[in-house]
Design an enzyme around this catalytic site. Sequence first.
Site, PDB file in Angstrom:
ATOM      1  N   ASP A  23       2.281   9.239  -1.797  1.00 55.67           N
ATOM      2  CA  ASP A  23       1.525   8.046  -3.085  1.00 55.67           C
ATOM      3  C   ASP A  23       2.003   7.076  -2.337  1.00 55.67           C
ATOM      4  O   ASP A  23       3.268   6.260  -2.203  1.00 55.67           O
ATOM      5  CB  ASP A  23       1.951   8.563  -4.342  1.00 55.67           C
ATOM      6  N   ASP A  77      -5.278   7.546  -2.457  1.00 58.22           N
ATOM      7  CA  ASP A  77      -3.737   6.343  -1.880  1.00 58.22           C
ATOM      8  C   ASP A  77      -2.736   7.518  -2.648  1.00 58.22           C
ATOM      9  O   ASP A  77      -1.092   6.935  -2.173  1.00 58.22           O
ATOM     10  CB  ASP A  77      -2.997   5.116  -2.501  1.00 58.22           C
ATOM     11  N   GLU A  78      -2.921   8.665  -3.271  1.00 57.16           N
ATOM     12  CA  GLU A  78      -2.153  10.034  -3.228  1.00 57.16           C
ATOM     13  C   GLU A  78      -2.897  11.600  -2.550  1.00 57.16           C
ATOM     14  O   GLU A  78      -4.180  11.240  -2.586  1.00 57.16           O
ATOM     15  CB  GLU A  78      -1.298  10.052  -4.408  1.00 57.16           C
TER      16      GLU A  78
END
Length: 364
Positions: free
Chosen positions: A16, A110-111
């Site tokens: 993350d 983003d993850e």
Amino acid sequence: MQPATTPAPRKIIHVDMDAFYASVEQRDDPALRGRPVVVAWRGARSVVCAASYEARRFGVRSAMPALRAERLCPDAVFVPPDFVRYKAVSRQVREILLEHTDRVEPLSLDEAYLDVTAPRSDLPSATAVAEAIRARIREVTALTASAGVAPSKFLAKIASDWNKPDGLFVIRPHQVEGFLTPLPVARIPGVGKVMQARLEAMGVATVGDLRAWPLEELRQRFGSFGAALHRRARGIDERPVEPDQPVQSVSTEDTFAEDLPLQALEPAIRRLADKTWLAARKTERIARTVVLKLKTAQFRLLTRSHTGTHPPASAAELAEIVLGLRERVDLPVTTRYRLVGVGLSGFREPDEAEPQPDLFGLPP
């Protein structure tokens, strides 16, 4: 007879990026470093896309109305989002993840989850893989990422948040029960404020409390989600990491500067239909279901959908179908709307057979 063998525990990593959009802005503009940065358009209807850790100290959070963020942090620097740049960095991160395994399941820009039970690299453990990934992300992007390592997806996701920002946390198989027992029940995925209140009314405040409840009792109270609660309380999550999941839905939406009546929504619907159509064409799959999403001035959310015997063939046809769905909205004519969205779902591969017409020729 050969004795049954127990499969080895999976090794799952959840990576993350830390305050991703805001961190990209701070990286690219040195004047923003150390300052409370809010990634959002200014305006009465704007919401926060991301907040730097300096802004989070004031209580600013993603999805918060921008006006509230400004009240909480008057000195915040508001930066309009630049998704082209964010996507470019996301691609860099994805390439780093793929160096270690092809079993990468992106959740957003983003993850992502990784299954490193059998990694490509010769690193000795999942922890070493996570450390290598974080170091490589810092080297390539000048950004930080947090990671969680665990035998299941939901535990890895909890772990990645444990030492944020720029942290690593590992939950080994023999630690699962001890780790989960004292956690607030709200840490279980899917337990929001309403469900948390219902559980607390039963005397369930922690995961350990939840574990004491029999499966059938939880099923009676919460249906299939009760069974999921029973599994999560024991650390059980057998969902595989699924790379390259086929697109299930595509949608775009717009929040208006001022609330509008239903009949004034046609220009926005046509504009959104164009955007949704272009996004759907990138998937190389075909959608059968058209969806209209509306949110009233009182924040009531409603949807209307249509599944035809043939998919829409153009953006113009998509817009006409959505306008037809608008006519199925039966709220009073005085109702005002703050948001409209246009979506496509029910995607299938182009070579799949056309669906059979419904009985008696009636539309679905």
